[in-house]
Design an enzyme around this catalytic site. Structure first.
Site, PDB file in Angstrom:
ATOM      1  N   HIS A   8       1.029  -0.907   0.256  1.00 27.85           N
ATOM      2  CA  HIS A   8       0.207  -0.018   0.160  1.00 27.85           C
ATOM      3  C   HIS A   8       0.928   1.494   0.346  1.00 27.85           C
ATOM      4  O   HIS A   8       0.214   2.674   0.186  1.00 27.85           O
ATOM      5  CB  HIS A   8      -0.929   0.043   0.864  1.00 27.85           C
ATOM      6  N   GLY A  25      -6.572  11.386   8.651  1.00 30.31           N
ATOM      7  CA  GLY A  25      -7.471  10.743   8.288  1.00 30.31           C
ATOM      8  C   GLY A  25      -7.766  11.161   6.736  1.00 30.31           C
ATOM      9  O   GLY A  25      -7.201   9.814   5.741  1.00 30.31           O
ATOM     10  N   ARG A  29      -6.341  16.076   3.723  1.00 27.02           N
ATOM     11  CA  ARG A  29      -5.642  16.881   4.911  1.00 27.02           C
ATOM     12  C   ARG A  29      -4.265  17.029   4.414  1.00 27.02           C
ATOM     13  O   ARG A  29      -3.168  18.259   4.655  1.00 27.02           O
ATOM     14  CB  ARG A  29      -6.450  16.692   5.995  1.00 27.02           C
ATOM     15  N   ARG A  48      -4.066   4.577  -4.521  1.00 27.88           N
ATOM     16  CA  ARG A  48      -5.027   4.769  -3.683  1.00 27.88           C
ATOM     17  C   ARG A  48      -5.877   6.189  -3.040  1.00 27.88           C
ATOM     18  O   ARG A  48      -6.339   6.557  -2.538  1.00 27.88           O
ATOM     19  CB  ARG A  48      -5.630   3.734  -2.342  1.00 27.88           C
ATOM     20  N   ARG A  92      -1.282  10.372  15.451  1.00 30.97           N
ATOM     21  CA  ARG A  92      -3.391  11.000  14.250  1.00 30.97           C
ATOM     22  C   ARG A  92      -3.841  11.913  14.826  1.00 30.97           C
ATOM     23  O   ARG A  92      -3.720  12.407  16.062  1.00 30.97           O
ATOM     24  CB  ARG A  92      -4.312   9.586  14.806  1.00 30.97           C
ATOM     25  N   SER A  95     -10.973  13.776  13.819  1.00 38.57           N
ATOM     26  CA  SER A  95     -11.291  14.728  14.513  1.00 38.57           C
ATOM     27  C   SER A  95     -12.190  13.179  15.340  1.00 38.57           C
ATOM     28  O   SER A  95     -12.467  12.156  15.086  1.00 38.57           O
ATOM     29  CB  SER A  95     -12.919  15.192  13.193  1.00 38.57           C
ATOM     30  N   GLU A 185     -13.876   8.247  18.395  1.00 43.67           N
ATOM     31  CA  GLU A 185     -13.233   8.072  16.473  1.00 43.67           C
ATOM     32  C   GLU A 185     -13.601   7.071  16.665  1.00 43.67           C
ATOM     33  O   GLU A 185     -14.037   6.391  16.387  1.00 43.67           O
ATOM     34  CB  GLU A 185     -12.016   8.967  17.286  1.00 43.67           C
ATOM     35  N   GLU A 187     -10.124   5.031  14.885  1.00 40.20           N
ATOM     36  CA  GLU A 187      -9.015   4.707  14.092  1.00 40.20           C
ATOM     37  C   GLU A 187      -7.434   4.465  16.127  1.00 40.20           C
ATOM     38  O   GLU A 187      -6.678   3.338  15.109  1.00 40.20           O
ATOM     39  CB  GLU A 187      -7.768   5.416  13.602  1.00 40.20           C
ATOM     40  N   SER A 209     -15.610  17.341  16.201  1.00 41.91           N
ATOM     41  CA  SER A 209     -16.213  18.222  14.777  1.00 41.91           C
ATOM     42  C   SER A 209     -17.774  17.534  15.142  1.00 41.91           C
ATOM     43  O   SER A 209     -18.202  18.328  14.229  1.00 41.91           O
ATOM     44  CB  SER A 209     -15.591  17.149  14.133  1.00 41.91           C
ATOM     45  N   ASP A 210     -18.232  17.140  16.542  1.00 43.69           N
ATOM     46  CA  ASP A 210     -19.502  17.244  15.975  1.00 43.69           C
ATOM     47  C   ASP A 210     -19.730  16.946  17.824  1.00 43.69           C
ATOM     48  O   ASP A 210     -18.777  15.902  18.234  1.00 43.69           O
ATOM     49  CB  ASP A 210     -20.350  16.326  15.209  1.00 43.69           C
ATOM     50  N   ARG A 223     -13.699  23.113   9.495  1.00 47.84           N
ATOM     51  CA  ARG A 223     -12.876  21.721  10.043  1.00 47.84           C
ATOM     52  C   ARG A 223     -11.383  21.463   9.593  1.00 47.84           C
ATOM     53  O   ARG A 223     -10.826  22.582  10.479  1.00 47.84           O
ATOM     54  CB  ARG A 223     -13.140  19.978   9.356  1.00 47.84           C
TER      55      ARG A 223
END
Ligand code: HPA
Length: 238
Positions: A8, A25, A29, A48, A92, A95, A185, A187, A209-210, A223
């Protein structure tokens, strides 16, 4: 170290990717961070469209690469970075959704540890607990960098979830109360599990973020701008 390139990441030489990698993520960004904050950023991955860049920040070599969403995705990229490219530190920068009314939109959170119902660590290595800590030494450096930048940080446990859209939305209250999680989150549990099994370092900085409590949410344009605080902390500590 394992052979390169990996399935990858298309980098064919060691030394192209820095010892410290910031992982948002969203690969776009990663591009934004590289082009905004790094000197002489060079793109090292297109596979990818999971873009990765290496440049310098205040003279220090640093990389930034997207992780994708969810534990399977960050699990793949972080494993290959640690195991095949000699990466030592992954931070990491993501958000999260607030689980408590003590958090406001745009607050910056440092994960002390994360709780998860995910089977990732069990399947990956046989680790059978549901909490994994961030690397203490990285967190100390992050706290110091945030203090120097005068950016308030809220430290605590987060929920690393496998599911974004739960049929029973209100179940988050039980997870918050039983496991002491202040935000969600998707991850960090896989990232921390990989770091632990490979003897590497991992940390997770998040911007709210929320809010699952109030229903408030930020737009994707908002954001992009607001998240710069968190990026500055991560770059400064690196
Ligand atoms: N759930 C899971 N992950 C998230 C959320 C959420 O509400 N917000 C940002 N990342």
């Amino acid at each position: 170290m394992n052979s390169i390139p990996t399935p990858h990441i298309e980098v064919k030489e060691q030394g192209v990717i820095a010892e410290t990698v910031l992982m948002p993520g969203d690969p776009l960004r990663a591009k934004f961070i590289a082009e905004t904050f790094l000197e002489n950023p060079v793109k090292f991955n297109n596979v990818r469209n999971m873009f990765g860049y290496t440049g310098t920040y205040k003279g220090k070599k640093i990389s930034v690469m997207g992780s994708g969403m969810g534990m399977p995705s960050i699990g793949i990229y972080s494993y290959e970075l640690y195991n095949s490219y000699g990466v030592q530190n992954i931070i990491r920068i993501g958000s999260c959704g607030a689980y408590t009314d003590q958090l406001d939109l745009y607050d910056v959170i440092l994960a002390s540890d994360c709780w998860s119902e995910s089977s990732y660590a069990k399947v990956q290595s046989g680790y059978d607990k549901d909490v994994i800590e961030a690397t203490a030494e990285l967190n100390e450096r992050i706290i110091k960098a945030a203090a120097e930048l005068e950016i308030p940080l809220k430290e605590g446990r987060i929920h690393s979830s496998d599911v974004f859209y739960r049929e029973k939305f209100e179940e988050f209250e039980g997870i918050r109360d039983e496991h002491g999680c202040m935000a969600v989150e998707m991850e960090s549990f896989a990232l921390f599990a990989n770091a632990k099994i490979l003897g590497k370092n991992a940390a997770c900085l998040l911007t709210v973020s929320d809010s699952l409590v109030s229903g408030e949410a930020t737009t994707s344009e908002e954001r992009q701008l607001a998240f710069t605080k968190m990026m500055e902390i991560a770059l400064e500590m690196a």
